[in-house]
Design a protein around this motif. Structure first.
Motif, PDB file in Angstrom:
ATOM      1  N   GLU A 225      13.550  -1.567   1.051  1.00  0.00           N
ATOM      2  CA  GLU A 225      13.482  -0.394   0.167  1.00  0.00           C
ATOM      3  C   GLU A 225      12.046   0.137   0.008  1.00  0.00           C
ATOM      4  OE1 GLU A 225      16.994  -1.253  -3.035  1.00  0.00           O
ATOM      5  OE2 GLU A 225      15.322  -2.677  -3.013  1.00  0.00           O
ATOM      6  N   VAL A 226      11.111  -0.452   0.757  1.00  0.00           N
ATOM      7  CA  VAL A 226       9.703  -0.043   0.602  1.00  0.00           C
ATOM      8  C   VAL A 226       9.223   0.674   1.871  1.00  0.00           C
ATOM      9  CG1 VAL A 226       7.330  -0.886   0.346  1.00  0.00           C
ATOM     10  CG2 VAL A 226       9.171  -1.891  -1.028  1.00  0.00           C
ATOM     11  N   ILE A 227       8.658   1.860   1.670  1.00  0.00           N
ATOM     12  CA  ILE A 227       8.104   2.642   2.797  1.00  0.00           C
ATOM     13  C   ILE A 227       6.610   2.777   2.553  1.00  0.00           C
ATOM     14  CG2 ILE A 227       8.095   4.926   3.905  1.00  0.00           C
ATOM     15  CD1 ILE A 227      10.864   5.383   2.577  1.00  0.00           C
ATOM     16  N   PHE A 228       5.810   2.558   3.571  1.00  0.00           N
ATOM     17  CA  PHE A 228       4.366   2.814   3.419  1.00  0.00           C
ATOM     18  C   PHE A 228       4.085   4.296   3.672  1.00  0.00           C
ATOM     19  CE2 PHE A 228       4.114  -1.813   4.255  1.00  0.00           C
ATOM     20  CZ  PHE A 228       3.442  -2.147   3.084  1.00  0.00           C
ATOM     21  N   THR A 229       3.212   4.843   2.845  1.00  0.00           N
ATOM     22  CA  THR A 229       2.833   6.257   2.955  1.00  0.00           C
ATOM     23  C   THR A 229       1.302   6.325   2.991  1.00  0.00           C
ATOM     24  OG1 THR A 229       2.753   6.500   0.557  1.00  0.00           O
ATOM     25  CG2 THR A 229       4.859   7.005   1.629  1.00  0.00           C
ATOM     26  N   SER A 230       0.769   7.552   3.051  1.00  0.00           N
ATOM     27  CA  SER A 230      -0.693   7.662   3.104  1.00  0.00           C
ATOM     28  C   SER A 230      -1.319   7.543   1.720  1.00  0.00           C
ATOM     29  CB  SER A 230      -1.097   8.993   3.722  1.00  0.00           C
ATOM     30  OG  SER A 230      -0.701  10.042   2.880  1.00  0.00           O
TER      31      SER A 230
ATOM     32  N   GLY B  89      -7.232  -2.555  -3.925  1.00  0.00           N
ATOM     33  CA  GLY B  89      -6.903  -2.419  -2.517  1.00  0.00           C
ATOM     34  C   GLY B  89      -7.615  -1.195  -1.947  1.00  0.00           C
ATOM     35  N   PRO B  90      -7.361  -0.901  -0.691  1.00  0.00           N
ATOM     36  CA  PRO B  90      -8.060   0.240  -0.058  1.00  0.00           C
ATOM     37  C   PRO B  90      -7.487   1.592  -0.465  1.00  0.00           C
ATOM     38  CG  PRO B  90      -6.535  -0.787   1.483  1.00  0.00           C
ATOM     39  CD  PRO B  90      -6.493  -1.633   0.243  1.00  0.00           C
ATOM     40  N   LYS B  91      -8.291   2.613  -0.270  1.00  0.00           N
ATOM     41  CA  LYS B  91      -7.832   3.988  -0.499  1.00  0.00           C
ATOM     42  C   LYS B  91      -7.068   4.473   0.722  1.00  0.00           C
ATOM     43  CE  LYS B  91     -11.873   4.787  -3.334  1.00  0.00           C
ATOM     44  NZ  LYS B  91     -12.096   3.327  -3.413  1.00  0.00           N
ATOM     45  N   GLY B  92      -6.195   5.428   0.493  1.00  0.00           N
ATOM     46  CA  GLY B  92      -5.500   6.043   1.622  1.00  0.00           C
ATOM     47  C   GLY B  92      -4.273   5.267   2.075  1.00  0.00           C
TER      48      GLY B  92
END
Ligand code: PLP
Length: 518
Positions: free
Chosen positions: A79-84, A220-223
């Protein structure tokens, strides 16, 4: 009032520190997160879509990170999608859900205290015919559930409700919001960006359909963002292309950032345990600020369960927030007035206005957001600067009242007029004569062109941004810096005669240095 030089030096010696108190804007990347990312950048360059070993290893890292994110939000990895970024997550949900339901159903109900990535997307959807209603909130920003219930009808397909607000830290009763939405057959999007790492998240228990997250708010990182989509809830991809993210989001995966997001999530338990200490610091901060300015107004809810542990929104009546922030910045202390996304705009925060603050009070409000590196010493240092500023012991920037800006100053050879207005204001209004326009977000690239021997008169639309930049120039060694109080708006009103006569005359546009200062 021009500061005496020795006093200036004294302050430099005493206050040569960096204190970061703006963790709701972003957080520093944690050491462990960074070293994991570095390893990926160095060794793990395989494309997760490639079938050979190096690619498969990368694909494995993506799935591991997905698991790490899903664990801390109590979702299934599928159920988890990575986005920008979370802005993309919010855009994707709003646009795809609207496309799914509209025009059969027409209405979205939203809280009025959403992040701009929601409010501006809703404004766009309105131009496409979607009806958007904003439910009411109380003076602490808590959604009035009875008002939400009253607005719900069979035409409503989505409710947007931010879990924890970025400006005031107010936490919503999202479980009850979802129950209300469900009774009327609507779906729910909750923006959990500020909440992850500061309070427990359980998307399954709350039964929401969509939730957005961003790694850079939890060390965590940006973007890199994430989007939870409940199994079975409608969703159409925003980006079309390859089959990545199960066909939900095309584009080669941002591998090192995804790994960084997963690593940051591994620290969530530690972050949550540490919130106790952060609450103690926040209490000390409030107590000290109340001693300094007894009539200050705390805009964040005081009950611990209703507010993020690290966030304080506070109004100091009679104290211009831009001046205060400029002074704090001068001392190496970072705080903000509204959300970072509204920096550069001179309009008071929509969140503060929604909870009932006047424009004036919003301009007297700052947001302090604590983080894991902060100490009691930081609080003492910051509050000392606030006290000095409020009690008028320091002022390194001269203020010019709009009525005082006359022809003598406008045409004074020894005055250099610096226009730091955003482009849209320049399109709308002609500016001061003899002004030099610069990009307000890149002032550091013009420093070499500003004359150190002249007085620099800085102005913007409302006098907020310009005061920050004035303090910045002082910090860069410009000795005579003056800010136009109330900005061009105030001057146009006070000196309409001069505005009519001279506005826009002899304006020049400075070109930024090609070299970007480090
Ligand atoms: N939602 C909230 C509440 C935020 O505070 C932010 C960032 O400030 C965002 C969304 C947008 O996140 P991102 O920077 O990942 O686009």
């Amino acid at each position: 009032m021009e500061i005496q030089y020795f006093e200036f030096l004294k302050y430099l010696v005493r206050f040569n520190r960096q204190v970061y108190l703006d963790h709701n804007a972003t957080t520093p990347v944690g050491d462990r997160v960074r070293s994991k990312m570095e390893r990926v950048l160095k060794y793990q360059y395989g494309n997760p879509s490639s079938f050979y070993g190096l690619g498969r290893k990368s694909a494995g890292l993506v799935e591991q990170a997905r698991k790490q994110v899903s664990q801390v939000i109590h979702a299934d990895p599928s159920e988890v999608i990575f986005t920008s970024c979370a802005s993309e997550s919010n855009n994707a949900v709003l646009k795809s859900v609207a496309a799914h339901f509209y025009p059969k159903k027409k209405k979205i109900i939203s809280s009025p205290i959403e992040h701009p990535s929601v409010t501006n997307t809703l404004a766009y959807l309105e131009t496409q015919g979607v009806l958007v209603e904003y439910c009411r909130v109380d003076d602490k920003g808590r959604v009035l559930l009875a008002d939400l219930e009253k607005r719900m009808d069979r035409d409503t397909f989505l409710v947007c409700c931010i879990l924890a607000n970025n400006e005031t830290g107010v936490i919503q009763d999202i479980g009850t919001v979802t129950k209300i939405a469900r009774r009327h057959g609507a779906l729910v999007l909750t923006d959990c960006v500020q909440a992850l790492g500061k309070m427990p998240i359980d998307v399954h228990a709350w039964d929401v359909d969509y939730a957005s997250f961003s790694a850079h708010k939890l060390y965590g990182p940006k973007g890199i963002g994430a989007l939870y989509v409940k199994r079975g809830s409608p969703f159409m991809p925003l980006l079309h292309g390859g089959h990545q993210e199960g066909g939900m989001r095309a584009g080669t995966e941002n591998l090192h950032n995804i790994v960084g997001f997963g690593a940051a999530c591994q620290d969530v338990d530690k972050l949550l345990a540490h919130t106790k200490q952060i609450r103690v610091l926040k209490r000390q901060l409030i107590q000290r600020l109340r001693e300094i300015k007894p009539n200050c107004v705390i805009n964040t809810p005081e009950a611990e369960a209703e507010c993020l542990p690290n966030t304080l929104s506070i109004t100091f009546p009679g104290v211009d927030n831009a001046g205060l922030m400029g002074m704090l910045d001068f001392r190496g202390i970072a705080v903000s007035a509204g959300s970072a996304c509204s920096t550069g705009e001179d309009t008071p925060s929509h969140v503060l206005k929604a909870i009932g603050l006047s424009d004036q009070a919003a301009r007297e409000t700052i947001r302090i957001s604590l983080g894991h590196g902060n100490t009691a010493r930081d609080i003492r240092y910051m509050t000392q600067v606030v006290q000095d500023f409020i009690e008028g012991r320091v002022s390194f920037v001269n203020m010019l009242a709009p009525a005082q800006l006359n022809e003598t100053i406008l045409f004074d050879e020894k005055t250099f007029i610096l226009d730091v207005r955003p482009p849209d204001d320049r399109k709308q209004f002609k500016g001061l004569p003899n002004a030099h326009e610069v990009n307000p977000l890149q002032v550091e690239r013009y420093l070499k062109q500003l004359p150190r021997e002249k007085r620099i008169l800085v102005y913007c639309p409302g006098g907020g941004l310009s005061v920050m930049i004035s303090y910045y120039l002082r910090a860069k060694g410009f000795k005579r810096v003056t800010n136009l109080r109330g900005g061009l708006d105030a001057w146009r009103k006070r000196r309409g005669d001069l505005y009519q006569k001279y506005a826009g005359q002899n304006v020049s546009v400075l070109q930024p240095d090609s070299e970007i200062p480090s």
